[in-house]
Design an enzyme around this catalytic site. Structure first.
Site, PDB file in Angstrom:
ATOM      1  CG  HIS A 221      10.609 -15.627  -3.916  1.00 11.59           C
ATOM      2  ND1 HIS A 221       9.810 -14.988  -3.151  1.00 11.59           N
ATOM      3  CD2 HIS A 221       9.924 -15.660  -5.218  1.00 11.59           C
ATOM      4  CE1 HIS A 221       8.674 -14.192  -3.690  1.00 11.59           C
ATOM      5  NE2 HIS A 221       8.868 -14.712  -4.985  1.00 11.59           N
ATOM      6  CB  CYS A 259      10.033 -11.356  -6.489  1.00 11.86           C
ATOM      7  SG  CYS A 259       8.332 -11.471  -6.557  1.00 11.86           S
ATOM      8  CG  HIS A 286       9.419 -14.293  -9.433  1.00  8.53           C
ATOM      9  ND1 HIS A 286       8.770 -14.915  -8.353  1.00  8.53           N
ATOM     10  CD2 HIS A 286       9.865 -15.340 -10.209  1.00  8.53           C
ATOM     11  CE1 HIS A 286       9.057 -16.239  -8.314  1.00  8.53           C
ATOM     12  NE2 HIS A 286       9.657 -16.694  -9.560  1.00  8.53           N
ATOM     13  CG  ASP A 339       5.601 -14.690  -9.723  1.00  6.92           C
ATOM     14  OD1 ASP A 339       4.784 -15.744 -10.085  1.00  6.92           O
ATOM     15  OD2 ASP A 339       5.758 -14.356  -8.587  1.00  6.92           O
ATOM     16  CG  HIS A 340       1.366 -13.508  -8.345  1.00  2.95           C
ATOM     17  ND1 HIS A 340       1.548 -13.057  -7.227  1.00  2.95           N
ATOM     18  CD2 HIS A 340       2.107 -14.863  -8.287  1.00  2.95           C
ATOM     19  CE1 HIS A 340       2.116 -13.960  -6.473  1.00  2.95           C
ATOM     20  NE2 HIS A 340       2.639 -14.935  -6.995  1.00  2.95           N
ATOM     21  CE1 TYR A 356       2.475 -18.261 -10.297  1.00  6.38           C
ATOM     22  CE2 TYR A 356       1.266 -18.798  -8.303  1.00  6.38           C
ATOM     23  CZ  TYR A 356       2.694 -18.198  -8.906  1.00  6.38           C
ATOM     24  OH  TYR A 356       3.546 -17.830  -8.292  1.00  6.38           O
TER      25      TYR A 356
END
Length: 381
Positions: A221, A259, A286, A339-340, A356
């Site tokens: 990441h 990401c 991501h 993601d998020h 999350y």
């Protein structure tokens, strides 16, 4: 906590999770792996990706018991492979896994997002943490802004800023004082960018053969945020960083977690171009978007908004997957997670992990699946 049954209802097919209860550095035994795997499969889902097997700080610094921790890491990879789990995401960021100054930033529509404010972070470093050497790393203009921010903060606001920044420290829920935090930072005094890169590459040269043997794809990441903070080096922030890392250990098992949110904070990262040039080594994805303001500040945007051209990124990813199919590669899954997500609707009344909550990510998943379907239809795939 979001129940597995709710994730299933959202349309997801796989789970990205980890064995968070196992202390950093210890081996993930088969029994523990299989217990989690069976729990997921009982809900009609699969354990698609491990995120993460944490890399012990001794490994990053190559101090203390780092060699035994590397051996434990290799054994955990082998055990995951034996249990049929074939992708592991990890990061090599010193001390903090991520950093934000506001974990509940109110958006125009009333939802809440994660935000990083450079002025607030400078106020934290200069006036709360009082990190030695921090004064030399900020411009006079930024120091003036940080002073104004600090002068207007109440004691409760100061404590909230401290807890928000330290929230990215593994084990932060156990509580850390500013003095303890500075002590951890001090352990990196002699480690700069080159030293940390060398330590990462040495780590890869030891674990990637184990990953190859186990049939496990590793995915690193990027730094979050992708620029130096707290006097700590950043080494996975740009396309050049990613390419250097991939070249340091030539193996399909040594790959990237792409990401878009982290890489997208930097204007100099060409995200769709990165997919086109590095896509053959992307092992995990991501998809999220961030919105920057040109002054070092950014917040989590809606998945199809912000500074990430999600259409171009998704199109490049779809083309990469089709190329893998044509080339007869085995790793055609290319698992993705939305993601998020913003805290919204009923989740505003719940206590959730920052970024999350369920509904915001459900919205992101729906939008991203629709975008992918539209692109595939347009390409006649």
């Amino acid at each position: 906590m979001v129940p597995l049954s709710h994730i299933k209802m959202a349309g997801a097919t796989g789970i990205v999770t980890a064995l968070h209860h196992i202390p950093n550095g210890e081996v993930w035994e088969n029994e523990e792996i299989l217990r989690r795997k069976k729990e997921i499969e009982a809900a009609g889902l699969t354990w698609s990706v491990v995120e993460s097997i944490p890399v012990h700080e001794d490994i990053k610094k190559r101090t203390g018991n780092y060699q035994s921790y590397i051996e434990n890491y290799k054994q955990s990879i082998a055990n995951l492979g034996e249990c049929g789990i074939d992708i592991v995401c990890y990061n090599f960021m010193p001390v903090l896994d991520w950093t934000r100054t506001d974990l509940s930033y109110e958006m125009v529509d009333g939802s809440r997002a994660l935000r990083f404010s450079m002025e607030e972070f400078a106020a934290f470093e200069l006036h709360l943490l009082k990190r030695p050497g921090a004064d030399d790393q900020y411009s006079e203009e930024m120091k003036s802004k940080a002073q104004k921010v600090f002068d207007t903060m109440s004691e409760d606001q100061k404590q909230l800023l401290v807890s928000n920044v330290i929230a990215g420290l593994p084990g932060a829920e156990e509580g850390y004082s500013l003095e303890q935090f500075q002590t951890v930072l001090d352990t990196y005094k002699e480690i700069g960018e080159n030293e940390l890169k060398n330590n990462l590459y040495q780590f890869l040269r030891e674990i990637i053969p184990a990953a190859e043997k186990a049939g496990v794809l590793m995915a690193i990441h990027p730094d979050d945020p992708p620029f130096p903070i707290l006097g700590l080096p950043r080494i996975v922030s740009t396309e050049a960083d990613a390419l250097e890392l991939l070249n340091a250990c030539e193996s399909p098992n040594n790959g990237l977690c792409f990401c878009t949110g982290s890489y997208g904070v930097r204007e100099d990262n060409d995200l769709s171009g990165m997919v086109e040039r590095l896509g053959h080594r992307i092992n995990f994805i991501h998809l999220r978007s961030t919105k920057r303001d040109g002054n070092g500040n950014f917040h989590e945007a809606d998945h199809l908004d912000g500074d990430v051209d999600m259409y171009a990124v998704m199109k490049a990813l779809v083309k990469e997957q089709e190329k893998r199919k044509q080339d007869g590669r085995k790793d055609i899954r290319m698992p993705m997670r939305p993601d998020h997500g913003h805290q919204m609707l009923d989740d505003l009344n719940k206590t959730t992990n920052p970024g999350y909550s369920a509904i915001g990510r459900l919205r992101g998943l729906a939008e991203l699946r629709g975008l992918e379907l539209g692109i595939r239809g347009g390409l006649n795939l």
